[in-house]
Structure formats: C-alpha cells, structure tokens
Design a protein around this motif. Sequence first.
Motif, mmCIF file in Angstrom:
data_model
loop_
_atom_site.group_PDB
_atom_site.id
_atom_site.type_symbol
_atom_site.label_atom_id
_atom_site.label_comp_id
_atom_site.label_asym_id
_atom_site.label_seq_id
_atom_site.Cartn_x
_atom_site.Cartn_y
_atom_site.Cartn_z
ATOM 1 N N GLY A 400 0.797 -1.218 0.000
ATOM 2 C CA GLY A 400 0.000 0.000 0.000
ATOM 3 C C GLY A 400 0.825 1.261 0.000
ATOM 4 N N LEU A 401 1.638 1.465 -1.049
ATOM 5 C CA LEU A 401 2.448 2.685 -1.105
ATOM 6 C C LEU A 401 1.615 3.853 -1.615
ATOM 7 C CD1 LEU A 401 5.194 4.054 -0.723
ATOM 8 C CD2 LEU A 401 5.760 3.385 -3.071
ATOM 9 N N GLY A 402 1.204 3.823 -2.894
ATOM 10 C CA GLY A 402 0.467 4.947 -3.447
ATOM 11 C C GLY A 402 -0.588 4.519 -4.442
ATOM 12 N N ALA A 403 -1.474 5.462 -4.763
ATOM 13 C CA ALA A 403 -2.510 5.238 -5.774
ATOM 14 C C ALA A 403 -2.922 6.595 -6.313
ATOM 15 C CB ALA A 403 -3.708 4.507 -5.183
ATOM 16 N N SER A 404 -3.585 6.579 -7.461
ATOM 17 C CA SER A 404 -4.068 7.828 -8.036
ATOM 18 C C SER A 404 -5.504 7.658 -8.514
ATOM 19 C CB SER A 404 -3.173 8.284 -9.191
ATOM 20 O OG SER A 404 -3.061 7.285 -10.184
ATOM 21 N N VAL A 405 -6.236 8.783 -8.498
ATOM 22 C CA VAL A 405 -7.631 8.824 -8.935
ATOM 23 C C VAL A 405 -7.737 9.867 -10.030
ATOM 24 C CG1 VAL A 405 -10.020 9.124 -8.221
ATOM 25 C CG2 VAL A 405 -8.334 8.285 -6.573
ATOM 26 N N TRP A 406 -8.336 9.480 -11.150
ATOM 27 C CA TRP A 406 -8.438 10.358 -12.315
ATOM 28 C C TRP A 406 -9.903 10.666 -12.558
ATOM 29 C CZ3 TRP A 406 -3.748 11.753 -14.722
ATOM 30 C CH2 TRP A 406 -2.622 11.108 -14.170
ATOM 31 N N THR A 407 -10.285 11.918 -12.288
ATOM 32 C CA THR A 407 -11.685 12.325 -12.369
ATOM 33 C C THR A 407 -11.777 13.828 -12.529
ATOM 34 O OG1 THR A 407 -13.797 12.353 -11.176
ATOM 35 C CG2 THR A 407 -11.807 12.423 -9.847
ATOM 36 N N ALA A 408 -12.896 14.287 -13.110
ATOM 37 C CA ALA A 408 -13.148 15.724 -13.219
ATOM 38 C C ALA A 408 -13.856 16.265 -11.989
ATOM 39 C CB ALA A 408 -13.988 16.014 -14.469
ATOM 40 N N ASN A 428 -5.558 13.052 -10.379
ATOM 41 C CA ASN A 428 -5.181 13.501 -11.724
ATOM 42 C C ASN A 428 -3.676 13.679 -11.883
ATOM 43 O OD1 ASN A 428 -7.892 13.592 -12.690
ATOM 44 N ND2 ASN A 428 -8.165 15.517 -11.604
ATOM 45 N N ASP A 429 -2.923 12.880 -11.160
ATOM 46 C CA ASP A 429 -1.472 12.825 -11.293
ATOM 47 C C ASP A 429 -1.022 11.544 -10.610
ATOM 48 O OD1 ASP A 429 1.123 13.447 -11.893
ATOM 49 O OD2 ASP A 429 1.286 15.162 -10.545
ATOM 50 N N HIS A 430 0.215 11.147 -10.871
ATOM 51 C CA HIS A 430 0.808 10.025 -10.138
ATOM 52 C C HIS A 430 2.315 10.251 -10.132
ATOM 53 C CE1 HIS A 430 0.113 5.850 -8.560
ATOM 54 N NE2 HIS A 430 1.435 5.930 -8.562
ATOM 55 N N LEU A 431 2.913 10.143 -8.948
ATOM 56 C CA LEU A 431 4.322 10.508 -8.802
ATOM 57 C C LEU A 431 5.174 9.283 -8.552
ATOM 58 C CD1 LEU A 431 3.923 13.674 -6.571
ATOM 59 C CD2 LEU A 431 4.092 13.553 -9.048
ATOM 60 N N PRO A 432 5.903 8.794 -9.563
ATOM 61 C CA PRO A 432 6.774 7.623 -9.364
ATOM 62 C C PRO A 432 8.127 8.005 -8.784
ATOM 63 C CG PRO A 432 6.854 8.280 -11.641
ATOM 64 C CD PRO A 432 5.899 9.234 -10.959
ATOM 65 N N SER A 433 8.112 8.817 -7.749
ATOM 66 C CA SER A 433 9.316 9.212 -7.008
ATOM 67 C C SER A 433 8.835 10.164 -5.933
ATOM 68 C CB SER A 433 10.333 9.938 -7.899
ATOM 69 O OG SER A 433 9.891 11.251 -8.173
ATOM 70 N N PRO A 434 9.607 10.362 -4.868
ATOM 71 C CA PRO A 434 9.192 11.332 -3.844
ATOM 72 C C PRO A 434 9.391 12.755 -4.334
ATOM 73 C CG PRO A 434 11.297 10.375 -3.259
ATOM 74 C CD PRO A 434 10.833 9.650 -4.492
ATOM 75 N N ALA A 435 8.633 13.150 -5.359
ATOM 76 C CA ALA A 435 8.837 14.451 -5.989
ATOM 77 C C ALA A 435 8.182 15.590 -5.225
ATOM 78 C CB ALA A 435 8.320 14.427 -7.437
ATOM 79 N N VAL A 436 7.125 15.304 -4.452
ATOM 80 C CA VAL A 436 6.546 16.340 -3.594
ATOM 81 C C VAL A 436 7.304 16.279 -2.279
ATOM 82 C CG1 VAL A 436 4.445 17.223 -2.503
ATOM 83 C CG2 VAL A 436 4.319 16.116 -4.724
ATOM 84 N N THR A 437 8.453 16.933 -2.256
ATOM 85 C CA THR A 437 9.413 16.744 -1.173
ATOM 86 C C THR A 437 8.985 17.414 0.125
ATOM 87 O OG1 THR A 437 10.594 18.653 -2.042
ATOM 88 C CG2 THR A 437 11.354 16.486 -2.730
ATOM 89 N N ARG A 438 7.943 18.241 0.081
ATOM 90 C CA ARG A 438 7.512 18.934 1.285
ATOM 91 C C ARG A 438 6.421 18.165 2.020
ATOM 92 N NH1 ARG A 438 7.991 25.210 -0.729
ATOM 93 N NH2 ARG A 438 9.773 24.847 -2.085
ATOM 94 N N GLY A 439 6.012 17.044 1.455
ATOM 95 C CA GLY A 439 5.016 16.201 2.104
ATOM 96 C C GLY A 439 5.620 14.860 2.472
ATOM 97 N N PRO A 440 4.941 14.100 3.347
ATOM 98 C CA PRO A 440 5.486 12.810 3.771
ATOM 99 C C PRO A 440 5.422 11.774 2.666
ATOM 100 C CG PRO A 440 3.292 13.123 4.672
ATOM 101 C CD PRO A 440 3.661 14.411 3.996
ATOM 102 N N TRP A 441 6.405 10.869 2.651
ATOM 103 C CA TRP A 441 6.480 9.788 1.672
ATOM 104 C C TRP A 441 6.554 8.472 2.432
ATOM 105 C CZ3 TRP A 441 6.416 9.256 -3.635
ATOM 106 C CH2 TRP A 441 6.839 8.034 -4.153
#
Length: 529
Positions: A400-408, A428-441
């Motif tokens: 259970g690492l990550g998931a994304s939801v694509w919706t309007a 509406n995005d998915h990050l295959p790396s800890p690219a949002v470095t200011r949030g927890p990973w």
Amino acid sequence: MSPTVTEATLTARNPATGETIGAVAATAPHDVDAVVAGIYRVQPIWALLRPTDRARYLRRVAQAVIAEFEELTDLLAREGARPRAEVATLELLPAIDALLWMADEGGRVLSGRRVGVHRSLFPVKRARVHYEPFGVVGVIGAGSAPFAQPLGQIAGALLAGNGVAFKPAPRAVLAAERIARVLARAGLPEGLVRVLPGGRETGLALARSSVAKVLFTGSPSVGHEIARACVSLDKEVTIEAGGKDAMIVCADAHVHRAVAGALWSGFAAAGQARGSVERVYVVESAFEPFLSALVRGASGLTVGDPLLDATQVGPLSSPRRLARIRELVDDAVDAGARLHCGGPVAPPGLSGSFYAPAVLSEVTEDMAIMREPLNGPVLAVMRVASLDEAIRHVNDSAYGLGASVWTADRYAGLRVARELRVGMVWCNDHLPSPAVTRGPWGARAGSGLGRTLGESGLRACAQEKLVTWDPPGPRGLWWGPYDATLTRAAQSFAELRSSRDADRQRAWRHGARAMVGVGVRTLRRRARR
C-alpha cells in the motif's frame, strides 16, 4: 547489467551497454562497527549547533547540486541507464527543492513546541517538547532511488543533529559518491557522513551496529530482515519497501490526460521507479477509449540507449529482473490475459536487458501479475463496473504505497482518496518518485513503517523529549498526604470538567470544602519553608 561485488571493490557498469563506468572500495560487514564509532566521535560537535545553523549547510548542499547539475545528470543517467531529462526532473530538481525547503523551514519544524497544561490541576507548571538527535542514523538506499530520496533522508537526519552512515544500493554507488561530494563541498565536518558501499550483508551489519535509527528503502524481503534486526535491538526503523501502485480512471476522467499520466508513471525508469504504476482500474464507460489510446502511446515509446535524446525507456537493472517480468507476463497470458504490445527487445549494439513497454488487458485479480511487485514497464488494465469495485481491488493488496484517482469531480476524487488504504493518493497525477518533497512519503501501516520527507519525516529524525518547569518553592498540589480530603478534592475537580450541569453543581455542593482544604494545606507547607 548488475554491478559486480568482490571482497575489496564494487564495480559499477552501465546497464544498457555493460560498460564499466567506475569502481569503489567496498565496506566489509566486519568494518561497519568501526565506521559508525568514528561518526559518533564527530556527531556531538555537530549537535551543539542550533537547527537554524545546521540549515545553512543544507542551503550550501543545494547550491552544490545546482553547480554540478550537468555532471550529475550525466553520471546518474549512465549509472542508472535513464534518460537525462528523467534524471533532471525526477532526481535533481526534487533534491534541490527538498534541501531548500529544509533550509527555510527546518528550523521552525524542529524548534520545539509548547504543551498545554490544565491550570486547575497544575496551576504553575509549564511544559515544552524539545527535539534531540538520535546520535547516528543509518540510511540504506535503493537502486531505484539513487539520489533525491537518500539525499533528502541524509539532509533530514543532519538537520536534526545526527551523524549519518549511508549504505547505498550496489547499483547506485557512484551516485552515493557524488552525494558525499556535494556534502563535503558544503563544508560539513569531516567524518559526520560516511558512505559504506557494499551488498546485503553490509546493510544488515549496519542495522545491527550501534546506529540509533535506520531509514531503509529497498525490496520487501530485505526490508523485513532490516526491520527484524532493528526491533530485536530495540532501535527505531523506517521502512519503505516499494508498492504495487494503482490508478483508478473514473467515467468522467479526461482520458488523454489519464493516458499520458499512465505512460509516464508506468514507464518512467523503465517501470522501476519508487511508486511506478503497475495496475490500472478503468470504469467500464471509459475503458475502450482509454485502452486504445494507452496501447498507441506505449507502442510509440522509443526503447534503447538512454543517453540518446530520442530514447524514452531504458533497460532494466539486471537479467534477473527481465526474467521475472517475462515470467509474470507469460503466466498472465497463459491464464487468459491479452498482451496488446511490448515484450523483450534487443536494441542494436546494446547488451542490456530491455523490455518494451507492455499493456495487458483481460487480467483478473487472481493472476500473480496483479498481486506481486513487478518493477518493470508493464501496465495491467482491468475493466471495473463501478468506483466501489475499483476501490476494493486497490485495497486488496499487501503493498500500500500509493494510488491515483483520475476524475473531473474534485469531491468524488477526495472521497475515493479517503477510502483507499495506501500511504499517498494523487488526484489527476501520479508521482513515481518522492517528488513532492515537502510532504510525507511512505506506505500505509502493514506494508511499510513510518514516513520520510516533509515535516513528519523531518521530526522522525529526532527524538521528542518532554521538559516541564515548576517554581522551586511550593509543593505540588497533589503530593499528599493521601487521605479522604485529597480523594474528595480530586473527584470534585473531575466533576467540574463534566459536560453535565448536575455533576458540576454536585462538585461545588459536596467538594468545595475539600478543594479549598487541599489548596490551603499546600500554601501552609510553602509558608513553613
């Protein structure tokens, strides 16, 4: 091609060509204790600095990364066999952002905080939580996260006042050397951060050494060993062991954006990045247009030497990984799945293990490809009748690492995000790396331990310590002697905090004398002094 580990050296090779690109001295497991002991001799001096003073060094590290951006891009592209643009956007820019954020905000995050004390119970007490370093923190990195993630973890540990022993993955040892170089260029005390190149046994030796905490990124099997070693020695450990990330494509999703997101997040780093998408659940009404566009897009991606600008997908890290991907895909096809595109390829002049981006449909949840980590450029797409069915499938996973939801529909996306049992959800995005470095990973409990990066990851690099203050004169209100008066007073204080009027009235009727009595005898004791 995997790096070669001997007793004395670790040779790094370009996975695309097999070319030797460097070698480093390996750290033998029996030498780990001495290295860690050396860091402990330096760390106390570093810990004397205030967090705001340590933060200045992180700003210098960020500047060093910026100054060496072109060199780092080339080196990481060759060692990891990844396109230069991918290295720049998924490794270097996030690393710079994390360092600058910690330099700007880290002092505030680690400055401590006031703890409220109820004045009716403790009239003059003051309390604060302080953050203190562990001492030496062990960082064990993954080959799929060679630069930004370990550098962010090292920087967080340093900002909290720790020294660091860093054990990189064997296929990322040159990246680790460059991490050490940018840290040295920032003027950090010599010996505060030490790199320990080596294999699995070196990592286990680090976990069993005198380091006070371990931050691990890597495979689930090794992660479990590291966790057991740390827990057996009563030390804290953070585990990020990858995932089986999923996409949910809703009926109202922008199909072209969702397809582009799937192509990027599924095939970045040849599907081997932390958080790469492997499963895609598409609501029935959007299934056919999504699948046809995804197959066209995957078929058009160029596979080859990542040092060429036209290449979009490089090689896998090893022949063993290629064999595992072929096994899972063949097993799914034999069980009834349909392979639309992709498979093993051999680009001319290259000796690496290449697998062209693959798209599977008609998969079922009982297939191994939907349940086991894949770590390759393969997207398994499943048609679902409803969002609730998609949520059930996503949650029915041990990873259970990550998931994304694509919706309007923003509110529908947030509703689905709350129901997904994963550590991170992107809409509406998915990050295959800890690219949002200011949030927890990190992953949800059960498939990972703890968080790195962001405020919570930064505080996890320090130990919380409660410190209280009382004036030296008066005795404590509740110190005794134990008698009926003290018991009645305590009950009356409790009733005064009740939400019912009757309880509060009873406290004043039956307990006022006891409360006053406790207060008076406390003051009398003070007067006698």
